[in-house]
Design a protein around this motif. Structure first.
Motif, short mmCIF file in Angstrom:
data_model
loop_
_atom_site.label_atom_id
_atom_site.label_comp_id
_atom_site.label_asym_id
_atom_site.label_seq_id
_atom_site.Cartn_x
_atom_site.Cartn_y
_atom_site.Cartn_z
N LEU A 153 3.92 38.62 -10.13
CA LEU A 153 4.14 39.05 -11.59
C LEU A 153 4.72 38.13 -12.22
O LEU A 153 5.30 38.22 -13.24
CB LEU A 153 5.27 40.19 -11.37
CG LEU A 153 4.37 41.57 -10.79
CD1 LEU A 153 5.56 42.52 -10.10
CD2 LEU A 153 3.48 42.11 -11.72
N THR B 127 3.78 41.19 -5.29
CA THR B 127 5.15 40.53 -5.16
C THR B 127 5.71 40.11 -6.48
O THR B 127 4.93 39.94 -7.44
CB THR B 127 4.99 39.51 -4.27
OG1 THR B 127 3.98 38.52 -4.90
CG2 THR B 127 4.29 39.94 -2.86
N CYS B 128 6.70 39.54 -6.41
CA CYS B 128 7.57 38.86 -7.50
C CYS B 128 6.58 37.85 -8.12
O CYS B 128 6.46 37.52 -9.30
CB CYS B 128 8.79 38.43 -7.00
SG CYS B 128 9.77 37.70 -8.52
N GLU C 58 8.81 42.25 -2.57
CA GLU C 58 7.82 43.11 -2.93
C GLU C 58 8.09 44.26 -3.52
O GLU C 58 9.22 44.83 -3.31
CB GLU C 58 6.92 43.44 -1.61
CG GLU C 58 6.43 42.50 -0.94
CD GLU C 58 5.55 43.14 0.44
OE1 GLU C 58 5.86 44.31 0.92
OE2 GLU C 58 4.69 42.11 0.63
N PHE C 59 7.18 44.86 -4.46
CA PHE C 59 7.62 46.07 -5.38
C PHE C 59 6.52 47.16 -5.08
O PHE C 59 5.16 46.77 -5.15
CB PHE C 59 7.63 45.79 -6.97
CG PHE C 59 8.56 44.61 -7.08
CD1 PHE C 59 9.98 44.80 -7.16
CD2 PHE C 59 8.09 43.38 -7.42
CE1 PHE C 59 10.74 43.52 -7.39
CE2 PHE C 59 9.04 42.28 -7.70
CZ PHE C 59 10.48 42.43 -7.75
N SER D 20 10.21 44.92 -11.36
CA SER D 20 10.28 43.54 -11.29
C SER D 20 11.30 43.10 -12.62
O SER D 20 12.05 42.01 -12.26
CB SER D 20 8.62 42.99 -11.79
OG SER D 20 8.74 41.75 -11.96
N LYS D 21 11.28 43.68 -13.55
CA LYS D 21 12.11 43.47 -14.79
C LYS D 21 13.34 43.47 -14.13
O LYS D 21 14.43 42.71 -14.52
CB LYS D 21 11.79 44.47 -15.86
CG LYS D 21 12.75 43.98 -16.99
CD LYS D 21 12.50 45.13 -18.32
CE LYS D 21 13.63 45.02 -19.40
NZ LYS D 21 13.40 46.09 -20.32
N GLY E 142 7.01 35.74 -11.12
CA GLY E 142 8.22 35.44 -10.84
C GLY E 142 8.59 34.42 -9.83
O GLY E 142 7.54 33.54 -9.34
N HIS F 4 14.76 43.32 -11.18
CA HIS F 4 14.94 42.36 -10.30
C HIS F 4 15.23 41.11 -10.96
O HIS F 4 16.33 40.39 -10.36
CB HIS F 4 13.69 42.26 -8.98
CG HIS F 4 13.69 41.06 -8.47
ND1 HIS F 4 14.53 40.96 -7.43
CD2 HIS F 4 12.82 39.93 -8.13
CE1 HIS F 4 14.28 39.66 -6.73
NE2 HIS F 4 13.31 39.44 -7.41
#
Length: 65
Positions: free
Chosen positions: A9, A5-6, A16-17, A29-30, A11, A32
């Motif tokens: 990481l 999830t963000c 979710e990634f 993530s970057k 965030g 996003h």
């Protein structure tokens, strides 16, 4: 394929990634984060003094994610 999830990481949200490598997840993530920043929805979370990327990479490599 793994999912993170963000928030996991560093965030601010629960998006979710999913990807095969940590590098792919980091890129998702970057992108996003940049999109949220442009939409003025960005609010960095506190890292509690740890390097979020190295911590998450170690969890990824250990199969904990």
């Amino acid at each position: 394929m793994k999912t993170m999830t963000c928030k996991q990481l560093g965030g601010a949200c629960d998006m979710e990634f999913s990807a095969n490598t940590f590098e792919e997840i980091a890129d998702l993530s970057k992108n996003h984060g940049m999109e949220m920043f442009q939409k003025k929805r960005f609010r960095p979370s506190k890292s509690n003094g740890r390097d979020a990327k190295s911590y998450e990479v170690s969890k990824w490599n250990a199969g904990l994610v």
